[in-house]
Design an enzyme around this catalytic site. Sequence first.
Site, short mmCIF file in Angstrom:
data_model
loop_
_atom_site.label_atom_id
_atom_site.label_comp_id
_atom_site.label_asym_id
_atom_site.label_seq_id
_atom_site.Cartn_x
_atom_site.Cartn_y
_atom_site.Cartn_z
N HIS A 34 51.99 62.21 77.42
CA HIS A 34 53.29 62.53 76.85
C HIS A 34 53.60 64.03 76.96
CE1 HIS A 34 51.50 64.35 73.23
NE2 HIS A 34 50.58 63.40 73.36
N ASP A 35 54.87 64.33 77.17
CA ASP A 35 55.39 65.70 77.19
C ASP A 35 54.87 66.54 78.34
OD1 ASP A 35 56.94 65.66 74.56
OD2 ASP A 35 54.94 65.06 73.89
N GLY A 52 48.33 65.14 76.94
CA GLY A 52 49.67 65.51 76.54
C GLY A 52 49.96 66.99 76.68
#
Length: 173
Positions: A34-35, A52
């Site tokens: 994520h991100d 992440g």
Amino acid sequence: MLREGVTAHRATRLDQPTRIGAGAYLMGYVHVGHDCQVGDGVILTQGVGLSGHCQVGPHAIIGGQAGLHQFVRVGAWAMVGGASKVSRDVLPFTLADGNPARHYRLNTVGLRRAGINGERYRVLEAAFRRLREGRSLEELPETEELRLLREFLQAPSKRQLSGFVRAEARLEG
């Protein structure tokens, strides 16, 4: 291009989506957490794992089974060796390898393929030598690559910079 088994997690915030750049090539079973921000032309080879919030600069290559810790940044045109444990930032234009990953030298082949040669290459070579010795980059001739390197060094980092392999250690091992 996304090959078989690639996973990419959606972002935790709406204002900055997980991004995989144009022309990126993610081989089998790559994981993008994520991100993450993956630049244009990046190659993530078999089984690479990005935790992440990682950032991978344009045209970087990360070797098979390498893993990046959360918040790690890998600079443009860098190359990370296979099975490396990357727990700190990797400078643009360099080769990093090992557990933990450390900087070895400039990514000579990648730079040549990118057309970064002559004076532009010599400036990067001098900059890498100075960084390895803990010296300033002042007084080096200004090039686009040196500007990108300075921007990378001045940007906020949560993981700090990977270390350097000393010349003596390369001769011993």
